[in-house]
Design an enzyme around this catalytic site. Structure first.
Site, short mmCIF file in Angstrom:
data_model
loop_
_atom_site.label_atom_id
_atom_site.label_comp_id
_atom_site.label_asym_id
_atom_site.label_seq_id
_atom_site.Cartn_x
_atom_site.Cartn_y
_atom_site.Cartn_z
N ASP A 55 5.22 25.87 -36.92
CA ASP A 55 6.00 26.59 -38.31
C ASP A 55 5.59 27.87 -38.42
OD1 ASP A 55 6.19 24.43 -38.11
OD2 ASP A 55 5.64 23.77 -40.34
N1 DQQ Z 1 5.06 21.02 -39.57
C1 DQQ Z 1 5.77 20.70 -40.76
C2 DQQ Z 1 6.25 21.22 -41.85
C3 DQQ Z 1 4.46 20.46 -42.41
C4 DQQ Z 1 3.97 21.30 -40.92
C5 DQQ Z 1 7.52 20.89 -40.25
C6 DQQ Z 1 2.76 21.00 -40.38
O1 DQQ Z 1 7.33 20.10 -42.83
O2 DQQ Z 1 4.23 20.87 -43.47
O3 DQQ Z 1 7.18 21.23 -38.51
O4 DQQ Z 1 2.19 20.90 -39.36
#
Ligand code: DQQ
Length: 574
Positions: A55
């Site tokens: 992300d």
């Molecule tokens: N990636 C998820 C989120 C979390 C993060 C979404 C963990 O919910 O915070 O891809 O890498």
């Protein structure tokens, strides 16, 4: 304007600052150097030199630079128990300089992992971040950090507030169902608001929190929104859009000229859905005009997740970034030494009809343009194609528009209850129709053994025309063991009035397509083995029995951007 009481609290807050806890840091020297050239690493999409990324976190503009943080595993190419925030900066959102790791798991409130979060620029031009920590008890909690030294133009070091977590796991919520705080917005009552994604018994929830000082947060009695049966909401985003302008709106603006977008990532489906609605901060009421269902609005109908937007005050626009995962296997990622890219930054605004958003690659891509190829008024008869020559077909930005005559000949399709993705996979690029398939063959080998087909079909139903857009990866690679799912969605345009336009960014292993001027977007990951480097070709094609006219086509070779290269590490320390 901020009410005086709030302003005073802020001044106290800014003067005292947080109690500092130093983050662990990795130096740029310890960032791994680039692996040998690999055909599927991208040239102008954001990725670190190697390892796992996911992300985008806390994107923001601050004092002349864009900052991008992202979920990163410094130890390898797969997602890991301990995740970090890596950090890069840019003058143009195109070329990026890598900096030290900004947040590392270290304290009881984030000992296991540092997950996603968002930036807020407080009054006095002071950036802060809220992020999810997985604490020593394996609970998801929300933490606050601030830059150590505001006069460092790169904001290299970030310090954790010693009072963390600022928000604890709510009662009745499972330990791993509470994450991803948004950018905060400030209302006229002097209170900041954020939402945090969650779920209870499969009901997706955006919990709403309020604070006057950014440190003490209390949960509002009712969530901003919740929808039964949707599973946990990840990386929510909540922001205003003008009803009458394509400009961006800063996150705290609330007036009758804006509508509010609530975007949520559905973990169970790994897709980003959004609603457009009206928000009233007085009773904290959010009323979406389109309720969240699996058939409704998505940012992108391909591979595109965990997106985050931010307001760019320099160019007065809202920018959208997202994680685009691989379509190969974990074993492939281990062999490559990396996994994940970010989508090319897009401007995002509300369409004139106010029923959906529109997205378009940011204009800065033009700084990477090299040679241009153009075509005008080229008729494509049944079964014909036109090779676009004079550009590098594996690193290109191509735009074209199709005009259709004799639309009354279009085949019939009643779109109600129809899954467009299913229609696209059943009627793939090889299946002849009347109007369509017509579009582009990207990353094609000379004999078309390999090709990624982005195409349209036009149907009619009770005097209305229906435009379907597809991205067919079924022949994208001779390799097996890849996810070659075909994607599809309808495009809300009337081909009687408007030409059917397509823009596609092609970059080695990512194909990002924008139909109908950015009304429908589809992103795909592909791994050609033949159509690489100079062996990649690009065609406009028509495999429908009715001819289509290309009124305009322009394609530009796109130069390699300087993204997280060694060369840029040096630049940061100058
Ligand atoms: N990636 C998820 C989120 C979390 C993060 C979404 C963990 O919910 O915070 O891809 O890498």
């Amino acid at each position: 304007m901020m009410p005086t009481a709030t302003l005073t609290l802020f001044l106290i807050f800014l003067t005292l600052g947080f109690h500092h806890v130093r983050s662990n840091t990795l130096t740029p020297e310890s960032l791994p150097s680039s692996p040998p050239e690999q055909p599927h690493r991208t040239a102008f999409h954001f990725q670190p030199p190697q390892n796992w990324m996911n992300d985008p976190n806390g994107p923001m503009y601050y004092n002349g630079l864009y900052h991008l943080f992202y979920q990163y595993n410094p130890s390898g190419p797969l997602f890991a128990e301990h995740m970090y925030w890596a950090h890069s900066v840019s003058h143009d959102l195109i070329n990026w300089t890598p900096l030290d790791i900004a947040i590392a798991p270290a304290e009881p409130f984030d000992l296991i992992s540092c997950w996603s979060g968002s930036a807020t620029i407080l009054p006095g031009n002071k950036p802060v971040m809220l992020y999810t920590g997985i604490d020593s008890e394996n609970r998801q909690v929300q933490n606050l950090i601030e830059p150590k030294n505001l006069s460092d133009p790169y904001l290299r070091e970030w310090v954790k507030y010693t009072g963390n977590p600022v928000i604890n796991l709510p009662d009745g919520i499972q330990h791993d169902d509470f994450r991803d705080p948004t950018t905060a917005w400030l209302a006229d009552d002097g209170k900041w608001r954020i939402i945090v994604g969650s779920q209870k018994d499969k009901k997706g929830i955006a919990f709403l929190y309020q604070s006057e000082d950014f440190v003490n947060w209390s949960m509002h009695e009712s969530p901003l929104h919740e929808v039964a049966g949707t599973g946990i909401w990840e990386c929510p985003d909540f922001f205003p859009v003008w009803v009458d302008s394509t400009n961006g709106v800063d996150t705290s603006v609330m007036n009758s000229r804006v509508k509010h977008v609530l975007k949520v990532g559905l973990f169970d489906y790994q897709k980003d859905y959004y609603m457009i609605g009206d928000y009233n901060f007085v009773n904290e009421n959010y009323v979406p005009q389109n309720e969240l269902t699996l058939g409704t609005l998505r940012y992108d109908y391909g591979k595109y997740y965990a997106s985050k937007s931010f307001f760019d005050p320099v160019k007065n626009r809202r920018i959208l970034l997202a994680w685009v995962n691989e379509s190969d296997s974990q074993a492939d990622d281990v062999a490559k030494g990396w996994s994940g890219v970010h989508s090319f930054p897009r401007s995002i605004w509300l369409d004139k009809k106010q029923k959906q958003l529109v997205q378009w690659p940011i204009k800065e891509i033009e700084t990477l343009y090299e040679n241009e190829a153009t075509v005008q008024n080229k008729n494509l008869e049944d079964g014909s194609s036109h090779e676009i020559l004079g550009i590098t077909a594996w690193q290109v930005d191509v735009k074209l528009s199709f005009k259709l005559n004799n639309l009354e000949e279009a085949e019939k399709l009643d779109p109600s209850g129809v899954d467009p993705q299913l229609v696209c996979s059943e009627m793939d690029a090889s299946k002849k129709g009347k109007f369509g398939p017509f579009g582009l063959l990207a990353l094609a080998s000379h004999d078309l053994t390999e090709q990624t087909a982005i195409f349209f079909r036009v149907f009619q139903n009770n005097g209305r025309y229906i435009v379907l857009m597809c991205s067919d990866q079924s022949r994208s690679s001779t390799r097996n063991g890849l996810d070659k799912t075909t994607y599809g969605a309808f495009v809300d345009i009337d081909p009687q009035q408007d030409e059917i336009s397509l823009r596609t960014l092609i970059d080695h292993s990512i194909v990002e397509s924008f139909g109908g001027g950015g009304k429908t977007c589809i992103t795909a990951r592909v791994y050609p083995t033949l159509a690489i480097k100079d062996e990649a070709h690009l065609f406009a094609f028509n495999n429908g029995t009715e001819s289509v006219l290309i009124t305009e086509l322009s394609a530009w070779s796109v130069k390699k951007a300087r993204i997280n290269t060694e060369e840029n590490v040096g630049r940061a320390s100058q």
